[in-house]
Write a protein that holds these residues in place. Structure first.
Motif, PDB file in Angstrom:
ATOM      1  N   ARG A 564      25.484  56.091 -17.646  1.00 33.66           N
ATOM      2  CA  ARG A 564      25.835  54.713 -17.288  1.00 33.66           C
ATOM      3  C   ARG A 564      25.380  54.388 -15.858  1.00 33.66           C
ATOM      4  N   GLU A 565      25.534  55.336 -14.949  1.00 34.79           N
ATOM      5  CA  GLU A 565      25.075  55.085 -13.577  1.00 34.79           C
ATOM      6  C   GLU A 565      23.557  54.898 -13.541  1.00 34.79           C
ATOM      7  N   VAL A 568      22.888  51.406 -14.708  1.00 34.08           N
ATOM      8  CA  VAL A 568      23.234  50.426 -13.668  1.00 34.08           C
ATOM      9  C   VAL A 568      22.134  50.371 -12.611  1.00 34.08           C
ATOM     10  N   ALA A 574      26.113  47.490 -17.261  1.00 35.64           N
ATOM     11  CA  ALA A 574      26.849  48.222 -18.288  1.00 35.64           C
ATOM     12  C   ALA A 574      28.345  48.236 -18.010  1.00 35.64           C
ATOM     13  N   MET A 576      32.151  50.128 -18.221  1.00 33.50           N
ATOM     14  CA  MET A 576      32.492  51.421 -17.647  1.00 33.50           C
ATOM     15  C   MET A 576      32.720  52.496 -18.713  1.00 33.50           C
ATOM     16  N   VAL A 577      32.543  53.747 -18.311  1.00 37.14           N
ATOM     17  CA  VAL A 577      32.841  54.900 -19.162  1.00 37.14           C
ATOM     18  C   VAL A 577      34.169  55.517 -18.750  1.00 37.14           C
TER      19      VAL A 577
ATOM     20  N   VAL B 527      30.498  46.475 -11.332  1.00 36.43           N
ATOM     21  CA  VAL B 527      29.478  46.082 -12.313  1.00 36.43           C
ATOM     22  C   VAL B 527      30.042  45.205 -13.431  1.00 36.43           C
ATOM     23  N   ASN B 528      31.236  45.535 -13.923  1.00 36.14           N
ATOM     24  CA  ASN B 528      31.783  44.766 -15.053  1.00 36.14           C
ATOM     25  C   ASN B 528      32.950  43.852 -14.647  1.00 36.14           C
TER      26      ASN B 528
END
Lengths: 591, 591
Positions: A564-565, A568, A574, A576-577, B527-528
């Motif tokens: 995910r990073e 980004v 994206a 978050m995880v 980011v989100n």
């Protein structure tokens, strides 16, 4: 630091790569990557033509935020292109995007190798890439050896990459670059802490796709270029564009100029012929085959704006007797005008589209019977009476595809609900359950999975329908908490946990070509597209690449969070995880 | 066009304004807005000082994407500031952001007034803004007349705005600008189709807030500037910053430099003293009072990085016996060192923070009793034994706030679960249910609502916890479909449908100060952030401004969808409200 926190001070084993390779043996020595690393390609054919098309220009144009370019897309992966793409992947991915994995380590802990001692730093300054016949060995159970690759990075900095094909080079380069991190104290230093590394890898499924709806809301082609870039990071290789539906027809069809001019939401919201070619060509450069779906005979209302005579039951009020969602309207089935229209449509689209993909999706889901009660040439709502017309309509379209040498894909309803007779080469896309997947396989067809219980990314954000308050609140059928039919939201763990093979007998499994994760577009447009797709599409990608049935472990969480990073840093917004604290404190967020 | 689609051709009544004014009588004539419109302020006091701080510079710096500025924030809304902000709102909102409401009208329909006939175009070229004692009249049931305003736009272009206060000017200007659209064929023409307009407006609740968690993941101050801008569009007036928690301490406290240096996730992830001042000052310019929460004595683990002696049960493994989420750890309660620390903390923060807000939130939720079994000075886990210590701790903190002239807010648990004796001026923030809200009111306290059943925006995205697969899958407590405790996702309709007054007897309702919508930060970062907040925060804002109990109608959908487009034009990556087809075809998506 107070002592109980010490339990989390074990250096976490960040294993970096997504999707996880089939065989992955990392070490724990450090190697540095030279910014001037040289690529030696061995065993590849001389390019059949020298392209004047620059991948560099192309990619830079896209990422400087400009709209689609007029540059001519590449039709084959020449050696020149391959070299450019390989250099670009490593250069951008390591030295420009500069991923420093700070949030994967204890706060204020020294997790980076020391920069000072130039003497003892071992650099990788040459990467040999050989095209070979991959010895599958342990990978023999894997289906698609043409995408296979192997990486052997030795402790002394020697790197040999072996691949079975040009697409294998793309996969290998992406895996390779994911082994490296930027150093926070230098703009030219990048290292891997995982040397020596041995990787042997090939995909479990041949067809690893995303189904993206570009019809229900406007999704600009430039967004799809970014989606393709992001897909290629996860080694996805098929982008299914659900290109038209009841709500709008965004696709320019030169044979029928009125179709998009009247059927798109707005003349500014049309995918031109050039847009489509650029998107498909961009896919080709990234190992992603882009194919089209024209969903028929349901989901076709938007055709009626240009050709009202072709549609039965258009935009009825109330709509719900005539369609699964508004507006209602389907292609008439007993109409030579419809036959002529579809033939003209396919003869326009197929010659262009088959340059990039030999698949074409004919749709076929959610056909409503009541709509044919309003069609004076049909005047029936019984399945028995509709079926012969549907069979003829489908036969004709499949014949047209055959004439162009293109393989048809259809939705499961055509086979399972309507029991149509379909040639054995027709690929069946299932979406409702694994029982239906099993039924399709039993009938001898090859199939694509992607159940709405796990892989419908649009679910759970709430219904798009309005309560009909004209009849008073008591009669409203849309009630709190306003969920949609396939709620709850499919979080990334649920996406990852999907095992399409679970109830499928072994003897049928070879008929499964692969799967697709779906984003239906009722509540997605350009603004929230990235958030709806990522990181969940990546979660599906590991199931497709590595095979299903891997437990949802913390290790998976950490690798996906790294991925995910990387997304980004590539400009993908994206979702978050995992919370930063959990990433910094391995084991701390388990239950 | 084929005939059944004609049923949707009725021109939709787009009523534009969000939140809906209490009294709103739009017409259907067109007026044009002159780009050189003049503002005449009448009845406002001469500014007490002339600021050297330029709102223009400030706002432009923020929106060109730079990090927070060093400019000195405004401490009062002077006439000069007010003029600048008013001009800015109209200029940016109408002529720069250029909202063309194309997707709210039938495709290819002519929805805009004609540009050609310069002769007959009536322009608004002067706006008179008068400070008056608002005659509440029909608004007499409304609580907060100090934010009241009225707009009278006559058909001949004469505009008079009356407001009771400077904040009323901000609200009036935002409502006024939402009446205008940019013309698609001209960069200098903007019009309202709603003239003449009469608006009389004031908020139902005085406290209209958002609770934003800036601790569990890193939320940069620059993001919060954008959040404040967006809040002001919906007339929200309180931003509650949940500024520290178990996972990190991002807030610089000059009295304790180590607190953030060791307690923040990273030294680069600290809210400096200046950052906080700029955010609070920016809020002030936008009518948003920004106040802090330091959650105590639970949710304090991060203090232990700098001051390990103050924390009991820090980061225990397993954690779930000692905390609602990892890491465990709470302030000791029978410790003079803790008392000294908290006094020093409050004496550092309060003098700075009270310039901008006379509220301070002391937290008090989810206190875990087991943690005090590990505290040698307490050595108990019974509520009866813990309570006197908690009472003393809370009394001391409330006294400190009182000495600074600041009003305390605490979470409901302090009153309802622990049954503490609290001064009557303490504001109680409820979050679990309307039963508890009722209980709080019955005890004579003023309260803030915001139930997790409707206003917890973080719910439904899936748990952040990892399955503990070390004990084998069978024992894992995290199971498919991996939901979080407060699933499902609260879609905007569910947010809008919240009626906090439903089971509250009339006689207690005057004790309700207002409400807050919550975004807890386990799965939200920079980011989100926008996607998690918008448009749902705006949906809550209409409940807070207009009052609860309005049905979730198509009209609400359409107005909120317009609001979302305005947010997007301001650079906010908001989630979707409605599919474009439904917006273009009024009535078409009801059920």
């Amino acid at each position: 630091m107070f002592s109980p926190l010490l339990i989390f001070l074990i250096i976490p084993l960040v294993r970096a790569v997504w999707p996880l390779p089939q065989i992955y043996e990392p070490g724990n020595s450090t190697l540095w990557l030279s910014p001037d690393v040289r690529f030696d390609f061995e065993g590849f054919e001389t390019p059949s033509y020298t392209s004047t098309f620059s991948v560099w220009d192309h990619v830079q144009r896209i990422f400087s935020g400009l709209q689609t370019t007029q540059a001519k897309p590449q039709k084959s992966l020449s050696l020149e292109t391959l070299q450019q793409v390989s250099i670009e992947r490593l250069n951008r991915g390591v030295f420009q995007e500069r991923f420093v994995p700070r949030k994967f380590h204890q706060r204020n802990s020294p997790f980076e190798p020391k920069l000072e001692d130039q003497q003892s730093k071992i650099y990788i300054d040459r990467i040999r890439i050989k095209k070979v016949s991959i010895q599958v060995g342990l990978l023999s159970q894997l289906r698609s050896t043409k995408e296979a690759y192997a990486i052997n990075m030795e402790a002394d900095g020697k790197v040999i990459i072996e691949t079975a094909s040009e697409n294998g080079v793309l996969h290998a380069m992406e895996t390779f670059r994911q082994l490296f991190y930027a150093h926070s104290s230098s703009s030219v230093d990048a290292y891997t802490p995982y040397a020596p590394v041995l990787i042997k890898d090939a995909p479990r499924f041949e067809h690893r796709g995303l189904n993206l709806d570009i019809s229900r809301n406007w999704i600009p082609p430039s967004d799809v270029l970014r989606v393709i870039e992001a897909m290629s990071l996860s080694k996805l290789n098929r982008l299914h564009l659900h290109a038209a539906d009841a709500q709008s027809w965004p696709l320019e069809i030169p044979a029928y100029p009125e179709l998009a001019l009247k059927g798109a939401y707005d003349p500014s919201q049309i995918w031109t012929k050039t847009d489509l070619e650029i998107v498909q060509g961009h896919g080709n450069l990234h190992g992603v085959e882009v194919f089209l779906e024209i969903d028929m005979p349901g989901h076709t209302t938007a055709i009626g704006h240009a050709f009202p005579g072709l549609i039965t039951a258009p935009a009825m009020d109330p709509w719900d007797f005539y369609a699964a969602e508004p507006p209602s309207g389907q292609l008439r089935l007993n109409s030579s005008a419809v036959g002529d229209f579809v033939l003209g449509l396919l003869n326009d689209l197929l010659p262009r589209s088959k340059t990039w993909s030999l698949y074409f999706h004919l749709g076929g889901d959610e056909l409503n019977r009541n709509a044919y009660g309003l069609d004076p040439t049909m005047n029936t709502t019984t399945a028995a009476a509709i079926k012969p017309h549907l069979q003829r309509f489908t036969d004709t379209n499949i014949d047209t595809l055959k004439a162009h040498g293109v393989t048809p894909i259809v939705w499961e309803e055509m086979l399972v609900d309507w029991n149509l007779t379909l040639p054995s080469n027709v690929l069946i896309q299932t979406w409702r359950s694994s029982e239906i997947l099993g039924e399709v396989l039993k009938k001898g067809h090859r199939a694509i999975f992607g159940s709405n219980s796990h892989w419908y990314l649009d679910c759970g954000k709430g219904t798009f329908l309005n309560p009909n308050t004209t009849e008073g609140d008591a009669k409203a059928r849309i009630k709190p908490p306003f969920l949609d039919y396939c709620a709850p939201f499919k979080n990334w763990r649920q996406v990852y946990d999907y095992n399409p093979l679970k109830d499928i007998p072994k003897k049928y499994q070879h008929q499964i070509v692969g799967g697709e994760v779906h984003l239906w577009g009722e509540l997605t447009d350009s603004v929230n597209l990235d958030n709806m797709l990522w990181p969940r599409v990546a979660a599906a990608a590991e199931v497709l690449w590595r095979g299903p049935g891997n437990p949802v472990s913390e290790d998976v969480t950490r690798r996906l969070a790294e991925m995910r990073e990387r997304l980004v840093l590539k400009g993908v917004k994206a979702d978050m995880v995992q919370m930063e604290w959990c990433l910094r404190n391995k084991g701390g967020c388990s239950l």
